[in-house]
Design a protein around this motif. Structure first.
Motif, PDB file in Angstrom:
ATOM      1  N   SER A  33      14.815  48.612  42.723  1.00 25.25           N
ATOM      2  CA  SER A  33      15.963  49.495  42.401  1.00 25.25           C
ATOM      3  C   SER A  33      17.128  48.554  42.764  1.00 25.25           C
ATOM      4  O   SER A  33      17.059  47.504  43.501  1.00 25.25           O
ATOM      5  N   VAL A  34      18.237  49.035  42.180  1.00 25.45           N
ATOM      6  CA  VAL A  34      19.644  48.217  42.813  1.00 25.45           C
ATOM      7  C   VAL A  34      19.957  48.557  44.212  1.00 25.45           C
ATOM      8  O   VAL A  34      20.079  47.579  44.950  1.00 25.45           O
ATOM      9  N   ASP A  35      19.471  49.658  44.828  1.00 27.75           N
ATOM     10  CA  ASP A  35      19.773  49.889  46.182  1.00 27.75           C
ATOM     11  C   ASP A  35      18.573  48.955  47.031  1.00 27.75           C
ATOM     12  O   ASP A  35      19.239  48.468  48.050  1.00 27.75           O
ATOM     13  N   GLU A  36      17.430  48.999  46.489  1.00 22.01           N
ATOM     14  CA  GLU A  36      16.584  48.053  47.192  1.00 22.01           C
ATOM     15  C   GLU A  36      17.022  46.573  47.265  1.00 22.01           C
ATOM     16  O   GLU A  36      16.914  45.838  48.257  1.00 22.01           O
ATOM     17  N   ALA A  37      17.576  46.236  46.017  1.00 23.46           N
ATOM     18  CA  ALA A  37      18.027  44.877  45.960  1.00 23.46           C
ATOM     19  C   ALA A  37      19.220  44.673  46.828  1.00 23.46           C
ATOM     20  O   ALA A  37      19.335  43.608  47.556  1.00 23.46           O
ATOM     21  N   ARG A  38      20.254  45.743  47.136  1.00 25.88           N
ATOM     22  CA  ARG A  38      21.262  45.310  47.896  1.00 25.88           C
ATOM     23  C   ARG A  38      20.708  45.213  49.395  1.00 25.88           C
ATOM     24  O   ARG A  38      21.345  44.462  50.026  1.00 25.88           O
ATOM     25  N   GLU A  39      19.679  46.032  49.875  1.00 27.16           N
ATOM     26  CA  GLU A  39      19.146  45.916  50.946  1.00 27.16           C
ATOM     27  C   GLU A  39      18.611  44.155  51.521  1.00 27.16           C
ATOM     28  O   GLU A  39      18.947  43.766  52.501  1.00 27.16           O
ATOM     29  N   LEU A  40      17.861  43.746  50.198  1.00 24.33           N
ATOM     30  CA  LEU A  40      17.478  42.477  50.382  1.00 24.33           C
ATOM     31  C   LEU A  40      18.604  41.572  50.419  1.00 24.33           C
ATOM     32  O   LEU A  40      18.594  40.516  51.415  1.00 24.33           O
ATOM     33  N   LEU A  41      19.756  41.816  49.824  1.00 23.63           N
ATOM     34  CA  LEU A  41      20.947  40.869  49.599  1.00 23.63           C
ATOM     35  C   LEU A  41      21.453  41.089  51.352  1.00 23.63           C
ATOM     36  O   LEU A  41      22.139  39.924  51.477  1.00 23.63           O
TER      37      LEU A  41
END
Length: 134
Positions: A33-41
Motif C-alpha cells: 500500500s501507499v502507507d506501507e511505502a511511506r514507512e519504507l521511505l
C-alpha cells in the motif's frame, strides 16, 4: 529500491524478475500500500520505486509528492494503459504494463540507473561548488 503493489502475485513476480534479470538492483523493501511505502521511505534511502497505480485506499499517484524532494525515480507498473498520460505528467521515469515484459523491465532499470547516476553527479558537483565558494 522498493516495490509497491497491492497484489501478492504481482509483488513476488516483479521481485523475482528483478532478482533474476537485473543484478545491480538492491531491493530494500516491498509494500502492499501507499502507507506501507511511506514507512519504507522513512526507513531507507530509496532511489527507485516500482509503483502500482490502482490499489485499494490510496492510489500510486498519491505517493508521487513523497518522491519529489528526494529525487526518487518512479516506474509505474500497472495493468491499465489509461493512466499513461497522467504518469507522464507526474514525471514518471517509465510505465510498464502487466504482465511485465523482461526486456522492458531491463530497459527501465537501465534508464533508472543512468538517471540516478546523473542526479548523484549533479549533487556531487553542487557540494564541491559549495565548498569552493566558502
Amino acid at each position: 529500491m522498493i516495490i509497491v503493489d497491492d497484489e501478492e502475485f504481482a509483488r513476488s513476480s516483479l521481485y523475482f524478475l528483478l532478482q533474476e534479470n537485473c543484478e545491480n538492483v538492491h531491493i530494500c523493501g516491498i509494500a502492499k500500500s501507499v502507507d506501507e511505502a511511506r514507512e519504507l521511505l522513512s526507513q531507507y534511502e530509496v532511489d527507485l520505486i516500482f509503483l502500482d497505480i490502482a490499489m485499494p485506499g490510496k492510489n500510486g499517484f498519491e505517493l508521487i509528492p513523497d518522491t519529489k524532494q528526494s529525487n526518487i525515480q518512479v516506474v509505474f507498473t500497472t495493468a491499465y494503459d489509461q493512466y499513461a498520460l497522467r504518469a507522464i505528467k507526474a514525471n514518471a521515469l517509465d510505465y510498464l504494463l502487466k504482465p511485465i515484459d523482461i526486456d522492458e523491465l531491463k530497459e527501465s532499470v537501465e534508464k533508472a540507473s543512468k538517471q540516478i547516476r546523473l542526479i548523484d553527479q549533479e549533487s556531487d558537483r553542487n557540494e564541491r561548488l559549495k565548498k569552493f565558494s566558502k
